[in-house]
Design a protein around this motif. Sequence first.
Motif, mmCIF file in Angstrom:
data_model
loop_
_atom_site.group_PDB
_atom_site.id
_atom_site.type_symbol
_atom_site.label_atom_id
_atom_site.label_comp_id
_atom_site.label_asym_id
_atom_site.label_seq_id
_atom_site.Cartn_x
_atom_site.Cartn_y
_atom_site.Cartn_z
ATOM 1 N N VAL A 106 -36.443 -36.647 102.105
ATOM 2 C CA VAL A 106 -35.633 -36.094 101.015
ATOM 3 C C VAL A 106 -36.329 -36.422 99.705
ATOM 4 O O VAL A 106 -36.608 -37.584 99.419
ATOM 5 C CB VAL A 106 -34.204 -36.680 101.041
ATOM 6 N N LYS A 107 -36.610 -35.400 98.919
ATOM 7 C CA LYS A 107 -37.252 -35.589 97.617
ATOM 8 C C LYS A 107 -36.460 -34.756 96.598
ATOM 9 O O LYS A 107 -36.688 -33.570 96.446
ATOM 10 C CB LYS A 107 -38.711 -35.157 97.661
ATOM 11 N N LEU A 108 -35.509 -35.415 95.941
ATOM 12 C CA LEU A 108 -34.659 -34.728 94.975
ATOM 13 C C LEU A 108 -35.188 -34.834 93.547
ATOM 14 O O LEU A 108 -34.811 -34.048 92.691
ATOM 15 C CB LEU A 108 -33.233 -35.275 95.038
ATOM 16 N N THR A 109 -36.037 -35.841 93.296
ATOM 17 C CA THR A 109 -36.606 -36.035 91.963
ATOM 18 C C THR A 109 -38.103 -36.293 92.090
ATOM 19 O O THR A 109 -38.590 -36.680 93.155
ATOM 20 C CB THR A 109 -35.960 -37.233 91.230
ATOM 21 N N GLU A 110 -38.809 -36.085 91.012
ATOM 22 C CA GLU A 110 -40.258 -36.325 91.003
ATOM 23 C C GLU A 110 -40.596 -37.809 90.846
ATOM 24 O O GLU A 110 -41.653 -38.244 91.277
ATOM 25 C CB GLU A 110 -40.932 -35.519 89.883
ATOM 26 N N ASP A 111 -39.707 -38.571 90.221
ATOM 27 C CA ASP A 111 -39.984 -39.997 90.033
ATOM 28 C C ASP A 111 -39.461 -40.800 91.227
ATOM 29 O O ASP A 111 -38.793 -40.270 92.107
ATOM 30 C CB ASP A 111 -39.389 -40.505 88.726
ATOM 31 N N ASP A 112 -39.792 -42.065 91.245
ATOM 32 C CA ASP A 112 -39.410 -42.929 92.357
ATOM 33 C C ASP A 112 -37.997 -43.457 92.129
ATOM 34 O O ASP A 112 -37.802 -44.476 91.472
ATOM 35 C CB ASP A 112 -40.420 -44.086 92.464
ATOM 36 N N GLY A 114 -33.753 -43.841 93.861
ATOM 37 C CA GLY A 114 -32.982 -44.010 95.082
ATOM 38 C C GLY A 114 -32.498 -42.706 95.674
ATOM 39 O O GLY A 114 -31.954 -42.691 96.774
ATOM 40 N N LEU A 115 -32.687 -41.594 94.951
ATOM 41 C CA LEU A 115 -32.284 -40.295 95.481
ATOM 42 C C LEU A 115 -33.268 -39.792 96.535
ATOM 43 O O LEU A 115 -32.921 -38.945 97.351
ATOM 44 C CB LEU A 115 -32.179 -39.254 94.361
ATOM 45 N N ASN A 116 -34.502 -40.286 96.497
ATOM 46 C CA ASN A 116 -35.533 -39.866 97.439
ATOM 47 C C ASN A 116 -35.554 -40.829 98.613
ATOM 48 O O ASN A 116 -35.347 -42.026 98.446
ATOM 49 C CB ASN A 116 -36.901 -39.834 96.754
ATOM 50 N N ALA A 117 -35.824 -40.313 99.815
ATOM 51 C CA ALA A 117 -35.865 -41.187 100.988
ATOM 52 C C ALA A 117 -36.813 -40.610 102.028
ATOM 53 O O ALA A 117 -36.803 -39.406 102.290
ATOM 54 C CB ALA A 117 -34.473 -41.342 101.586
ATOM 55 N N ALA A 118 -37.619 -41.472 102.621
ATOM 56 C CA ALA A 118 -38.497 -41.089 103.727
ATOM 57 C C ALA A 118 -37.966 -41.661 105.040
ATOM 58 O O ALA A 118 -38.366 -41.226 106.115
ATOM 59 C CB ALA A 118 -39.910 -41.581 103.475
ATOM 60 N N ILE A 147 -23.011 -42.470 106.566
ATOM 61 C CA ILE A 147 -24.465 -42.642 106.469
ATOM 62 C C ILE A 147 -24.820 -43.199 105.095
ATOM 63 O O ILE A 147 -25.622 -44.120 104.963
ATOM 64 C CB ILE A 147 -25.201 -41.321 106.742
ATOM 65 N N SER A 148 -24.209 -42.640 104.055
ATOM 66 C CA SER A 148 -24.467 -43.091 102.690
ATOM 67 C C SER A 148 -24.141 -44.575 102.531
ATOM 68 O O SER A 148 -24.941 -45.342 101.986
ATOM 69 C CB SER A 148 -23.635 -42.260 101.709
ATOM 70 N N ARG A 155 -24.748 -40.207 98.381
ATOM 71 C CA ARG A 155 -24.305 -39.087 99.225
ATOM 72 C C ARG A 155 -25.150 -37.846 98.957
ATOM 73 O O ARG A 155 -25.406 -37.061 99.865
ATOM 74 C CB ARG A 155 -22.825 -38.776 98.987
ATOM 75 N N LYS A 156 -25.592 -37.686 97.732
ATOM 76 C CA LYS A 156 -26.438 -36.539 97.380
ATOM 77 C C LYS A 156 -27.710 -36.540 98.232
ATOM 78 O O LYS A 156 -28.180 -35.490 98.660
ATOM 79 C CB LYS A 156 -26.790 -36.613 95.892
ATOM 80 N N THR A 157 -28.252 -37.706 98.496
ATOM 81 C CA THR A 157 -29.440 -37.826 99.341
ATOM 82 C C THR A 157 -29.117 -37.428 100.775
ATOM 83 O O THR A 157 -29.859 -36.685 101.411
ATOM 84 C CB THR A 157 -29.990 -39.266 99.294
ATOM 85 N N VAL A 158 -28.003 -37.911 101.292
ATOM 86 C CA VAL A 158 -27.601 -37.576 102.660
ATOM 87 C C VAL A 158 -27.356 -36.071 102.775
ATOM 88 O O VAL A 158 -27.777 -35.444 103.749
ATOM 89 C CB VAL A 158 -26.357 -38.374 103.093
ATOM 90 N N ARG A 159 -26.704 -35.478 101.785
ATOM 91 C CA ARG A 159 -26.435 -34.036 101.824
ATOM 92 C C ARG A 159 -27.714 -33.210 101.875
ATOM 93 O O ARG A 159 -27.717 -32.084 102.357
ATOM 94 C CB ARG A 159 -25.598 -33.624 100.615
#
Length: 186
Positions: A106-112, A114-118, A147-148, A155-159
């Motif tokens: 999940v890559k929601l933002t360009e910066d590092d 908590g919204l991004n997750a591998a 999960i969140s 939750r935005k990341t999980v979605r």
Amino acid sequence: METSRTIVFRKPITAGAGAGARTYDSVTLREPLAGDYETAEKNAGKYGLVVALIATVSGVPIDAVDQMYGSQIEEAEDFFAVFAEGVSPTEKRSDDEMTLPLQQPVKLTEDDTGLNAASLDLSEPTNLQRRKARAAGGPFAASIALISDVAKVPRKTVRAMCARDFLTAVGYFNGFQIGRRPGSDD
């Protein structure tokens, strides 16, 4: 694995009335995201979950999808089912902890952030976590909340997780429903 499918209608479907009417010749489906399941769950109402999921994923209005033939709805349901194959082994209890490497990070933002997750670190949820998750709504909304909470991601990341990753996490949590046998080393 096929990640998209177009279902061509046998005859065009028109939805809406007057100047706002639109005609559709097909729907194009893609692998759902966890948030798509949640949205479909909220919109299922009189149409049912699969029809709402088709509308959510394809962008075709639910009134048009409702006019599809049953065999075409089943074709879409079979397409969606592929993403759940093998993600929930029922014969073995889940390990107490696991790291789930995401097939599609999940890559929601360009910066590092908590919204991004591998990957997600998961563990057996507490009763409190399950209880709070159930308050989020239906089964999909509750799974996203659980999960969140357990993985400590928004939750935005999980979605934004693809169906295969989301359903694998759900399957992991379902694995705790398998009871431990007395005398086993589980």
